[in-house]
Structures are given as C-alpha cells and as structure tokens.
Scaffold this motif. Structure first.
Motif, PDB file in Angstrom:
ATOM      1  N   PRO A 189      53.092  43.446  49.354  1.00  0.00           N
ATOM      2  CA  PRO A 189      53.889  42.248  49.104  1.00  0.00           C
ATOM      3  C   PRO A 189      53.326  41.427  47.948  1.00  0.00           C
ATOM      4  N   ASN A 190      54.111  40.498  47.433  1.00  0.00           N
ATOM      5  CA  ASN A 190      53.633  39.610  46.376  1.00  0.00           C
ATOM      6  C   ASN A 190      52.375  38.889  46.857  1.00  0.00           C
ATOM      7  N   GLY A 191      51.371  38.823  45.978  1.00  0.00           N
ATOM      8  CA  GLY A 191      50.131  38.157  46.337  1.00  0.00           C
ATOM      9  C   GLY A 191      49.123  39.029  47.043  1.00  0.00           C
ATOM     10  N   ALA A 192      49.442  40.317  47.221  1.00  0.00           N
ATOM     11  CA  ALA A 192      48.533  41.216  47.948  1.00  0.00           C
ATOM     12  C   ALA A 192      47.305  41.591  47.123  1.00  0.00           C
ATOM     13  N   GLY A 193      47.392  41.466  45.783  1.00  0.00           N
ATOM     14  CA  GLY A 193      46.263  41.798  44.919  1.00  0.00           C
ATOM     15  C   GLY A 193      46.521  42.955  43.981  1.00  0.00           C
ATOM     16  N   LYS A 194      47.771  43.407  43.883  1.00  0.00           N
ATOM     17  CA  LYS A 194      48.085  44.585  43.065  1.00  0.00           C
ATOM     18  C   LYS A 194      47.751  44.356  41.591  1.00  0.00           C
ATOM     19  N   THR A 195      48.213  43.239  41.032  1.00  0.00           N
ATOM     20  CA  THR A 195      47.979  42.968  39.616  1.00  0.00           C
ATOM     21  C   THR A 195      46.494  42.780  39.331  1.00  0.00           C
ATOM     22  N   THR A 196      45.768  42.181  40.259  1.00  0.00           N
ATOM     23  CA  THR A 196      44.314  42.014  40.096  1.00  0.00           C
ATOM     24  C   THR A 196      43.639  43.367  39.926  1.00  0.00           C
ATOM     25  N   VAL A 197      43.996  44.324  40.771  1.00  0.00           N
ATOM     26  CA  VAL A 197      43.423  45.668  40.667  1.00  0.00           C
ATOM     27  C   VAL A 197      43.781  46.291  39.327  1.00  0.00           C
ATOM     28  N   MET A 198      45.041  46.159  38.914  1.00  0.00           N
ATOM     29  CA  MET A 198      45.483  46.810  37.681  1.00  0.00           C
ATOM     30  C   MET A 198      44.838  46.187  36.444  1.00  0.00           C
ATOM     31  N   LYS A 199      44.567  44.888  36.481  1.00  0.00           N
ATOM     32  CA  LYS A 199      43.885  44.252  35.350  1.00  0.00           C
ATOM     33  C   LYS A 199      42.450  44.750  35.236  1.00  0.00           C
ATOM     34  N   MET A 200      41.824  45.031  36.368  1.00  0.00           N
ATOM     35  CA  MET A 200      40.467  45.582  36.315  1.00  0.00           C
ATOM     36  C   MET A 200      40.482  47.047  35.903  1.00  0.00           C
ATOM     37  N   MET A 201      41.549  47.759  36.263  1.00  0.00           N
ATOM     38  CA  MET A 201      41.696  49.145  35.820  1.00  0.00           C
ATOM     39  C   MET A 201      41.786  49.244  34.306  1.00  0.00           C
ATOM     40  N   THR A 202      42.369  48.238  33.680  1.00  0.00           N
ATOM     41  CA  THR A 202      42.640  48.291  32.243  1.00  0.00           C
ATOM     42  C   THR A 202      41.715  47.391  31.432  1.00  0.00           C
ATOM     43  N   GLY A 203      40.656  46.879  32.052  1.00  0.00           N
ATOM     44  CA  GLY A 203      39.665  46.089  31.335  1.00  0.00           C
ATOM     45  C   GLY A 203      40.066  44.671  31.019  1.00  0.00           C
ATOM     46  N   LEU A 204      41.169  44.192  31.599  1.00  0.00           N
ATOM     47  CA  LEU A 204      41.619  42.821  31.357  1.00  0.00           C
ATOM     48  C   LEU A 204      40.894  41.815  32.233  1.00  0.00           C
ATOM     49  N   SER A 205      40.193  42.315  33.245  1.00  0.00           N
ATOM     50  CA  SER A 205      39.425  41.466  34.155  1.00  0.00           C
ATOM     51  C   SER A 205      38.244  42.274  34.670  1.00  0.00           C
ATOM     52  N   ARG A 206      37.156  41.592  34.995  1.00  0.00           N
ATOM     53  CA  ARG A 206      35.972  42.289  35.490  1.00  0.00           C
ATOM     54  C   ARG A 206      35.823  42.110  36.991  1.00  0.00           C
ATOM     55  N   ALA A 207      35.373  43.160  37.646  1.00  0.00           N
ATOM     56  CA  ALA A 207      35.156  43.109  39.095  1.00  0.00           C
ATOM     57  C   ALA A 207      33.825  42.435  39.412  1.00  0.00           C
ATOM     58  N   ASP A 208      33.748  41.839  40.594  1.00  0.00           N
ATOM     59  CA  ASP A 208      32.466  41.342  41.094  1.00  0.00           C
ATOM     60  C   ASP A 208      31.585  42.517  41.514  1.00  0.00           C
ATOM     61  N   GLN A 209      32.220  43.512  42.110  1.00  0.00           N
ATOM     62  CA  GLN A 209      31.529  44.718  42.544  1.00  0.00           C
ATOM     63  C   GLN A 209      32.475  45.904  42.389  1.00  0.00           C
ATOM     64  N   GLY A 210      31.900  47.100  42.383  1.00  0.00           N
ATOM     65  CA  GLY A 210      32.705  48.307  42.364  1.00  0.00           C
ATOM     66  C   GLY A 210      32.911  48.873  40.967  1.00  0.00           C
ATOM     67  N   LYS A 211      33.557  50.041  40.923  1.00  0.00           N
ATOM     68  CA  LYS A 211      33.769  50.744  39.660  1.00  0.00           C
ATOM     69  C   LYS A 211      35.185  51.282  39.548  1.00  0.00           C
ATOM     70  N   VAL A 212      35.646  51.379  38.311  1.00  0.00           N
ATOM     71  CA  VAL A 212      36.893  52.073  37.985  1.00  0.00           C
ATOM     72  C   VAL A 212      36.567  53.123  36.936  1.00  0.00           C
TER      73      VAL A 212
END
Length: 246
Positions: free
Chosen positions: A38-61
């Motif tokens: 659903p909207n707000g679930a975090g999908k865009t956040t994940v995709m921005k980290m996949m494409t280098g537009l945002s950095r994760a606190d932890q984890g790897k892509v």
C-alpha cells in the motif's frame, strides 16, 4: 538462473520513526518482479536506495554483483530507471527529448530512437511537443528514455500511477512486450494489486516497512487463495495477529 538484484537486510529509519526494516529479496534474470504494498509501505524508499538516490542505515544492495554504495557506476551500467514521475522538456517534441537523452550514449546506433518510439507506441506523435501529451503518453516517453541504452534491468516505481484504464493497459502491455522481445528483467513497484497479478511472475509483499513474504506468484504465494488480493489481506492480518482460524 543468476541473480540480477540482491538486497540484504536493508534498513533505513527517518526522523518520524517510519522507514524500512531488514528488507531482503532477490530478483533472477528474466523475472518481472512485482514489489507490492500500500501507499506509504516503503516501496519508493527501497527503490531510491537500489538506484543510489538514498543511502541505507544498514544493509546492502547489489546489482549484477556490484555493490551500489561502493561501485555505483558498475552496478548501474546495465540499469534503466523510472522513479516517481517521468521528467521531460515540455517545450520540446518527444523525439527531441529522446535524441537529447541518446546523446549521453555515443555508442548507440542512430536508429535506436526510432526503435524505442515504436516499442512504446509513440511514433505517430513523436514530433508533437511533450506539453501536449497526455499523462499516459508522458509515462510511455519516460519508459522510452529508460530503455534507450538497452538496459538488462529496468526499475519502475508505480509506472501506472494516475493513469486511466486505457493508459494502464497500454503500459502493462509495453512492459510485457519489453520483457518478451528485449529480454529485460523488471523490478516494478505498485499499490495496484490487480496490475501486479497480471504482469508479474514473482512478487514481494511489503507492509509497514517490512517484507511479509516473497516468491513465485502462481506456485508459492496464492496457494489456496483465489486472488492475490485475498492472499495479501491474509498475510497482513496474520502479521497483525488478526487472522481467523475458523
């Protein structure tokens, strides 16, 4: 099959305490992978980290085996991206926009612009200004730009969002044709569950920033449920402890 996308324990928390938590998933070559929630679930956040537009606190892509955070150019070399809305110069024609984008790839054959216009169904309106395009036409132009460089992986964030039924059908058919004819692997986010069910062979279900489940759509996920919608509601209720065992 080899893994195109590998996400391991991806976590990011924002100041409002929302975010994504311990996300792990894999996309195999040839998949049309649906990232549903659903909207707000975090999908865009994940995709921005996949494409280098945002950095994760932890984890790897990792894309094609390369870590996005440490080897960005290698990771993104064979990736096309359309996140949120398709951007274009509205005072220019659709063709001029694509020719401008193509100038960034000097190795591309001149006919590639004609090929992508044909693939997305914009050949007949290629000389019209983008400002006169409908929302669906602009989205198709965004797809055309994303596939110009002949990517092996295409990351699409809500590609049918805001479109009418005809526009959604057109985008869906283009995606399925690109997967079949151009052999592109897709990672597609959506909150429209019916679209996911029609397009995707594998799916990951996201709710409240967490992956509830993922797998092959027909075999592993729906199981005894008639539709993906029924399965999704069952998984959400199970996570919240409200599943009926009657």
């Amino acid at each position: 099959m080899d893994r195109i996308v590998e996400i391991e324990r991806l976590t990011k928390t924002f100041s409002n305490k929302r975010g994504i938590h311990d996300i792990s998933l894999n996309v195999q070559r040839g998949d049309v992978y649906g990232f549903f929630g659903p909207n707000g679930a975090g999908k865009t956040t994940v995709m921005k980290m996949m494409t280098g537009l945002s950095r994760a606190d932890q984890g790897k892509v990792r894309l094609f085996g390369h870590d996005v955070a440490t080897h960005y150019e290698q990771a993104m070399a064979k990736v096309g991206v359309l996140i949120e809305t398709a951007e274009a110069y509205e005072y220019m024609s659709g063709r001029k926009n694509l020719e401008l984008a193509a100038s960034l790839y000097p190795e591309l054959a001149r006919r590639r612009v004609d090929e992508v216009l044909e693939l997305v169904g914009l050949s007949s309106v290629q000389h019209e200004k983008v400002g006169h395009y409908s929302l669906g036409m602009k989205q198709r132009l965004g797809l055309a730009s994303a596939i110009l460089s002949k990517p092996e992986l295409l990351i699409l964030d809500e590609p049918t969002n805001g479109l009418d039924i005809e526009g959604m059908v057109q985008i869906r058919e283009i995606i399925m044709r690109l997967a079949r004819e151009e052999k592109i692997t897709f990672f597609i986010s959506s909150h429209l569950i019916y679209e996911m069910e029609l397009m995707c062979n594998r799916i990951g279900i996201l709710s409240d920033g967490k992956i509830l489940t993922e797998g092959i759509l027909s075999e592993q996920l729906k199981g005894r449920f008639a539709t993906l919608e029924e399965f999704f509601l069952h998984e959400v209720n199970k996570e919240r402890g409200t599943v009926s065992h009657a």
